[in-house]
Design a protein around this motif. Structure first.
Motif, PDB file in Angstrom:
ATOM      1  N   UNK A 237       0.996  -1.230  -0.014  1.00 19.25           N
ATOM      2  CA  UNK A 237      -0.276   0.094   0.217  1.00 19.25           C
ATOM      3  C   UNK A 237       0.829   1.077   0.007  1.00 19.25           C
ATOM      4  N   UNK A 238       0.703   2.198  -1.120  1.00 17.93           N
ATOM      5  CA  UNK A 238       1.520   3.282  -1.009  1.00 17.93           C
ATOM      6  C   UNK A 238       1.234   4.266   0.077  1.00 17.93           C
ATOM      7  N   UNK A 239       2.300   5.122   0.358  1.00 18.27           N
ATOM      8  CA  UNK A 239       1.995   5.969   1.518  1.00 18.27           C
ATOM      9  C   UNK A 239       1.560   7.343   0.957  1.00 18.27           C
ATOM     10  N   UNK A 240       0.643   7.707   1.327  1.00 19.23           N
ATOM     11  CA  UNK A 240       0.174   9.153   0.859  1.00 19.23           C
ATOM     12  C   UNK A 240       1.012  10.432   1.558  1.00 19.23           C
ATOM     13  N   UNK A 241       1.551  11.196   0.775  1.00 21.66           N
ATOM     14  CA  UNK A 241       2.129  12.198   1.008  1.00 21.66           C
ATOM     15  C   UNK A 241       1.344  13.605   0.799  1.00 21.66           C
ATOM     16  N   UNK A 242       0.141  13.657   0.485  1.00 19.91           N
ATOM     17  CA  UNK A 242      -0.553  14.749   0.410  1.00 19.91           C
ATOM     18  C   UNK A 242      -0.895  15.313  -0.986  1.00 19.91           C
ATOM     19  N   UNK A 243      -2.017  15.880  -1.299  1.00 18.62           N
ATOM     20  CA  UNK A 243      -2.373  16.410  -2.635  1.00 18.62           C
ATOM     21  C   UNK A 243      -2.332  15.329  -3.627  1.00 18.62           C
ATOM     22  N   UNK A 244      -2.995  14.266  -3.215  1.00 25.19           N
ATOM     23  CA  UNK A 244      -3.059  13.099  -4.241  1.00 25.19           C
ATOM     24  C   UNK A 244      -1.811  12.623  -4.757  1.00 25.19           C
ATOM     25  N   UNK A 245      -0.720  12.414  -3.868  1.00 24.60           N
ATOM     26  CA  UNK A 245       0.507  11.959  -4.497  1.00 24.60           C
ATOM     27  C   UNK A 245       0.918  10.982  -3.329  1.00 24.60           C
TER      28      UNK A 245
END
Length: 708
Positions: free
Chosen positions: A578-586
């Motif tokens: 599961x990818x880590x969210x770093x904000x703003x849809x990234x």
């Protein structure tokens, strides 16, 4: 022990409290004739005692007592998981000797010691000693020791089992000393010299283009084979493509070999440089180096328009012309409506362009008619703006039809500035390189100091620093408008970074401009999910990094989405992440290093349980021979670490001495911990029960003798 009465004033107040309590008790019953003398003095004492206890509690006294507890001593054990420890050479029999050493450490005896075992190669990881795979392709002892220092709690000593060979990172001596515990080093491996030939330092471009020629350069190191002719073979997609011969004249020598390769078709080409095994050579495992080249069908087509003669223009064009992935054309405005360079006239449209770079646009003297033509062209593709001293900053927004992402808000003083990375954006792929520790110490730039902000949809990657303080004004901003990407750099004199004597600033300028141009040139993905690994090929021992961005159907960042990734190959079972969210849809994902091979990935964007988009692709991990290029055990390093930390150094033949050495250093007994417990008197209800008891006894005496 009671504390709180250490000062003269406290002692004086305590004495006054005793006198006051005694006087109050005596005064209460001094004129009483109903009570017999014995009962009267008893009641007086009870009254005085109760009153004194209440006054005593007002002093807030503290009760202290000490206790001792015995604990097992904590000893960390770091076991080298690198491939080099499995090499059979000299007196060292590889894995067989390694497991013998582990058994001789006495890790099973936990009666007085708790052993915390770790493996390490590129970094530290927790592991059962018997489960180490011994497959690490790189070794970074310094980083592993630093990780131990940060991760471990109580630690009394360290047992470090390694050959001392590190092929990544710094010398580990200082990291070992910072642990501030004795380090017992066990030297494994062999110190003997061997005859060997190996391939190293292979230089190539990982990306090539159809109908282009690429250079592959390798270094061949000869150790022990004088006066020999040695064949160096290049294999392409497992087919022999070319053979070159080098001639040695000395026992130790290095030789450079160059291969030129033509690329005719798009796709991934697999190469291998190989030297046949020589008679008397101790191993042929390091005689080859495999890698891949991603062949693309087309180059990036970039038009660079300069509206002022400035050193920044030449520096940027030099960067473009030396990049084989870019097909660039250059034009320079000469005043009026004329240009020099290229065809001398602006193209009719941008259909054949991936990016337009406007350097110094709009110039203060640029005619409106030419400005409109330029902006008509720029609105048809991706565009980057770079400001220069002659740029009309006051009318930038209007002149670019609101396309430029940085907007003027008021008076804009020009000054000497420096860039700083916006912490919220440091994970952006444009910063996918080693950043200098302090950008403010780089060469001076010129540009607006303050009174600038960015468009609502823009992202500020670099901020403006003035006199070592961040003004908040964006220095580099980017945004996506529909299917196009737009960026703006609001500072000039970057050529000074190119000329800097410090490589970290030269590299920063080159990497930043290169990544910015590549990012802007690629445009926006047509789907809702944009996903890719940071590179198409990695070396063994490298962490694999992926980045993703998800947008809604309206093109805005999707903050409610998630991204799942699966990896598969012949070398591993399918793994899911599961990818880590770093904000703003990234999103960002970094996996542990993977074995050499070709891997396929499948990334899926989800909003809740609904699938939004899916991206598939592949990448390769090239086999590393770092662990086979240096196989001589470093006894001096390990001995110095042991002596400088107060530990002991032994070789693998002496590993059975470790339990005795630990006992000699005092690690065979329980560790006694003495601690003090402090309790404030008013936190205990027993004092108040005692006061109630005293008052109750006094009341009972008064009732017996019928006193009111």
């Amino acid at each position: 022990m009671i504390s709180g009465f250490d000062s003269d004033l406290a002692i004086l107040l305590l004495a006054l409290a005793i006198l006051f309590s005694a006087a109050a008790g005596w005064w209460t019953y001094s004129g009483n004739t109903q009570l017999p003398a014995g009962a009267r003095w008893t009641a007086t004492t009870l009254r005085a005692s109760a009153l004194f206890l209440l006054l005593l509690l007002l002093f807030n006294p503290v009760y202290e007592f000490t206790d001792e507890r015995e604990h097992k001593q904590e000893i960390a054990v770091m076991l080298d998981n690198s491939r080099s420890v499995t090499i059979e050479k000299g007196d060292w029999q590889g894995e067989e000797n390694f497991w013998q050493v582990v058994d001789q450490l006495g890790l099973a005896d936990t009666s007085t010691i708790r052993f915390n075992t770790f493996g390490f190669d590129a970094d530290l990881f927790e592991s059962d000693p018997q489960e180490l795979p011994l497959t690490g392709s790189v070794t970074d002892i310094n980083r592993s020791l630093n990780s131990l220092n940060q991760a471990s709690g109580e630690m009394d000593a360290l047992i470090l089992v390694t050959d001392g060979i590190f092929n990544r990172g710094l010398d580990p001596t200082r990291a070992a000393e910072r642990l501030d515990v004795p380090v017992f080093t066990v030297a494994i491996g062999d110190t003997s010299q061997v005859r060997d030939v190996l391939v190293r330092n292979v230089i190539y471009n990982s990306t090539a283009f159809v109908n282009a020629t690429g250079l592959i350069r390798a270094e061949v190191l000869n150790d022990g084979f004088p006066d020999r002719s040695i064949e160096v073979r290049l294999f392409r997609n497992n087919q022999l493509a070319e053979v070159q011969t080098i001639q040695t004249t000395e026992a130790r020598s290095a030789h450079q070999v160059d291969f030129e390769v033509d690329f005719d078709e798009e796709g991934t080409e697999r190469f291998r440089i190989e030297i046949p095994e020589l008679e008397g050579e101790w191993t042929a495992a390091n005689n080859s180096y495999a890698f891949t080249v991603d062949v693309q069908d087309d180059q990036l087509r970039i038009l660079h328009l300069a509206f002022e003669v400035h050193p920044d223009v030449g520096a940027l064009r030099q960067l473009l012309v030396t990049d084989e992935s870019i097909q660039s054309s250059y034009m320079t405005w000469t005043g009026g409506s004329g240009f020099v360079g290229g065809s001398g006239a602006l193209p009719a449209n941008a259909d054949t362009l991936d990016l337009i770079i406007l350097h110094g646009f709009p110039h203060r003297q640029l005619p409106n008619s030419l400005r409109e033509k330029v902006m008509s062209l720029a609105s048809q593709t991706n565009v980057l703006f770079f400001t220069l001293p002659g740029t009309d900053l006051e009318n930038m927004t209007a002149a670019t039809n609101n396309l430029a992402p940085i907007r003027r808000q008021g008076n804009t003083p020009i000054g000497t500035i420096s860039p700083s990375v916006n912490p919220a954006e440091q994970d952006h792929p444009i910063f996918d390189f080693q950043l200098p520790l302090n950008l403010t110490r780089g060469p001076e730039l010129r540009g607006p100091v303050r009174n600038y902000n960015s468009a609502a949809a823009a992202r500020d990657l670099l901020l403006t620093n003035f006199r070592n303080d961040t003004t908040g004004a964006p220095l580099l901003s980017i945004q996506q408008l529909g299917n196009y990407r737009v960026g703006m750099v609001n500072a000039w004199n970057w050529f000074r970074w190119q000329q800097s004597t410090q490589s970290e600033y030269r590299d920063f300028r080159a990497e930043l401009k290169n990544n910015l141009i590549k990012w802007a040139s690629t445009g926006v993905s047509e789907g809702l999910l944009e996903f890719a690994p940071s590179r198409n090929s990695f070396d063994e021992g490298e962490a694999i990094t992926f980045r993703a961005a998800v947008v809604t159907e309206t093109g805005l960042p999707d903050n409610e989405a998630s991204v799942q990734v699966s990896l598969s190959s012949d070398q591993i079972e399918t793994q899911s992440f599961i990818m880590r969210s770093i904000g703003s849809g990234r999103f960002r994902l970094e996996t542990r290093p993977l074995p050499a091979g070709t891997y396929t990935y499948e990334a899926t964007a989800l909003r809740g349980t609904r699938e939004l988009d899916q991206v598939q692709g592949s990448f390769t991990v090239n086999e590393s021979i770092l662990e086979l290029t240096d196989t001589i055990r470093r006894d001096e390093l390990l001995r110095f670490i042991a002596e400088s930390t107060g530990g002991a150094f032994v070789t693998h033949e002496q590993a059975a001495q470790i339990p005795n050495l630990l006992r000699d250093k005092g690690f065979g007994t329980f560790r006694t911990e003495t601690f003090t417990v402090a309790t404030r008197a008013h936190h205990s209800y027993w004092w108040f029960l005692l006061v109630i008891l005293l008052i109750g006894c006094e009341w009972t005496i008064r009732k017996i003798y019928t006193m009111p």
